[in-house]
Write an enzyme that holds these catalytic residues in place. Structure first.
Site, PDB file in Angstrom:
ATOM      1  N   GLY A  48      10.963   6.344  -4.914  1.00 14.13           N
ATOM      2  CA  GLY A  48      11.219   4.935  -4.475  1.00 14.13           C
ATOM      3  C   GLY A  48       9.762   4.405  -4.067  1.00 14.13           C
ATOM      4  CB  THR A  49       7.434   2.238  -5.507  1.00 20.59           C
ATOM      5  OG1 THR A  49       8.497   1.562  -6.198  1.00 20.59           O
ATOM      6  CG2 THR A  49       7.375   3.463  -6.363  1.00 20.59           C
ATOM      7  CB  THR A  50       6.803  -1.888  -3.343  1.00 20.01           C
ATOM      8  OG1 THR A  50       5.875  -1.249  -3.970  1.00 20.01           O
ATOM      9  CG2 THR A  50       6.087  -2.919  -2.314  1.00 20.01           C
ATOM     10  CB  ALA A  94       9.007   3.681   0.338  1.00 21.70           C
ATOM     11  CB  ALA A 223       5.087   3.289  -8.539  1.00 24.16           C
TER      12      ALA A 223
END
Lengths: 267, 228
Positions: A48-50, A94, A223
């Site tokens: 998972g990113t931001t 994240a 991403a």
């Protein structure tokens, strides 16, 4: 006759332990994420990113994009990374997605279990500390590449204001004054917030600022997923105020996205 | 060397049962009843923090009478069972029937094997439990379980209260009527009026949008209902 088994009187812990994680470790150790494991090596797991959190006039707002990546592939375009933790707090994650979602589930249960056993909600400070301990517990997995870095925030009923906490992979915990971001697109999102955030934002402004920061992150970080109106994918936001934690309705997010897109349109 | 004199099992069970009965009758009662939106639990309890009525899980609540430390033990065991089961399987897989069975087994074990039986009676209630709908289980100190319908009173003057409820209970009454009537019923055996601050009440409200259907009625709300 004295009994050596009386709890607390023979050096053993006194009183009921209100922790769900401790209970699970004793009753169903197999159900917990393993504390140490073989090196993950080349195993590619979704990430998972931001995510970001910011304070505003009524409390605190958390937002996250919806993309999960696995290497250079998009593993999930609709992942949720922001969740209410209980009635007065929210958590955003994240990092390694499977591990992160598991920590969120355990954390939510930890708070609910505490509340039911003791009859009282934990203080916001207490919740933040408990989460730090759980992230620290994940350290062996983090060393193998399954890093989880959350943001935690909520409405402090004692102080009457929103608060935000930032964590690193070792369980280090810092309180933020205004806003914070984490994840791969955290840097562009933070730069965006630096320019647009100011004290005392209204709810509508706060939602717009958060959405705009995520859109900025999506522009610079591959991403991070931007909003996708064609497929109905919008960032997921949770607001926590004196009246509780609630998911921001999608129409509101959609409206904020429309405003930002309009501002950026070239003639 | 000490030895135990022979006591006939019938006598032993009877003595224990009498002992538990006495302990339970000394305390105050709890009423559990169905109302239009779910289940109401209501009791006379001078303490605002030592609860007789509590939440166990999303759709399940607990009420106990008798010795506080003992039913508190049972309540905590119930929360643990429910939370572990909900985590291991799914939230909807936590059922009041399983809890009632677990309580029944523990209490029956304690009744036959320990020095003294638990001096408690408990209620386990559930709303919207799939095919079962509303369920209300009554578990006694010796582990016997009954499945109740409509209303049940336990502890203190339970028999008098049951008689009173038999005459006054109506299916499908609203919360206000249910609370008002139950408070009158609680005071009826000694013909007295119970102050609103001494009333503890909680509901499992199936119309609640929250995942957790249990809600405590606070002093203000109870006072408002009783004065209205």
């Amino acid at each position: 006759m004295t009994s050596p088994d009386v709890p607390g009187l023979a050096g053993s812990p006194f009183g009921e332990n209100p922790s769900f994680v401790d209970l699970l470790r004793k009753a169903r150790p197999d159900a917990l994420p393993p504390a140490s494991r073989q090196p993950v090596g080349e195993l590619s797991v979704p990430h998972g990113t931001t995510v970001l959190g910011l304070k505003y006039a009524d409390g605190m707002l958390m937002a996250g994009d919806r993309r999960a990546t696995s290497g250079n592939l998009i593993a999930d375009a609709k992942m949720r990374k922001v969740f209410p933790a209980d009635d007065y707090s929210a958590i955003a994650i994240a990092g390694a997605a499977g591990q992160a979602v598991e920590i969120v589930t355990l954390f939510q249960l930890e708070l609910e279990h505490y509340e039911k056993i003791t009859g009282d909600r934990l203080s916001l400070e207490g919740k933040a500390n408990r989460l730090a301990q759980m992230i620290r517990g994940n350290l062996p997995a983090a060393m193998q590449g399954l890093v989880v870095v959350p943001l935690f925030g909520g409405f402090d009923e004692r102080l009457g204001e929103g608060r935000i906490f930032f964590y690193d992979a070792t369980g280090g915990r810092w309180e933020e004054d205004d806003f914070q971001t984490t994840g791969s697109g955290g840097m562009p999102a933070k730069n965006s917030l630096k320019k647009r955030w100011r004290p005392g934002l209204s709810r509508e402004e706060a939602i717009r600022v958060a959405v705009e920061a995520l859109m900025d992150a999506a522009e610079d970080d591959s991403a991070t997923g931007g909003p996708d109106p064609a497929r109905g994918i919008f960032p997921n936001l949770v607001a926590v105020t004196a009246s509780g934690a609630e998911e921001v309705p999608e129409q509101e997010v959609e409206a904020a996205v429309a405003v930002v897109v309009q501002q950026r349109e070239r003639p | 060397m000490s030895f135990m004199p022979y006591v006939a099992p019938e006598q032993l069970m009877k003595d224990r049962s009498d002992y538990a009965h006495k302990g339970i009758a000394r305390g105050r009662s709890v009423i559990g009843c169905e109302y239009r939106e779910g289940l109401l639990f209501i009791a006379e309890n001078p303490s605002a923090t030592l609860h007789k009525i509590s939440e166990i899980y999303d759709r399940i609540a607990f009420a106990g009478v008798g010795k506080y430390s003992e039913f508190e033990d049972l309540r905590i065991a119930g929360v643990r069972l429910a939370d572990i089961r909900g985590y291991s399987y799914g939230r909807e897989d936590v059922k009041a029937r399983d809890l009632a069975n677990a309580y029944s087994q523990s209490l029956s074990m304690i009744f036959t094997q320990q020095m003294k039986p638990y001096e408690v009676e408990i209620l386990v209630g559930e709303v919207d439990g799939g095919a079962v709908g509303t369920a209300l289980y009554h578990v006694l100190f010796d582990g016997s379980v009954t499945d109740e319908h409509g209303y049940i009173a336990i502890g203190g003057h339970a028999e008098d209260l049951m008689e009173e409820l038999r005459q006054r209970y109506q299916e499908g009454w609203d919360l206000t009527t249910a609370v008002k009537t139950c408070v009158q019923v609680l005071g009826a055996p000694e013909s007295r009026t119970i102050e609103p601050v001494a009333i503890e009440a909680g509901v499992l409200d199936r119309t609640r949008t929250h995942r957790r259907k249990f809600r405590r009625l606070d002093d203000d709300e109870i006072a408002r209902i009783l004065s209205g």
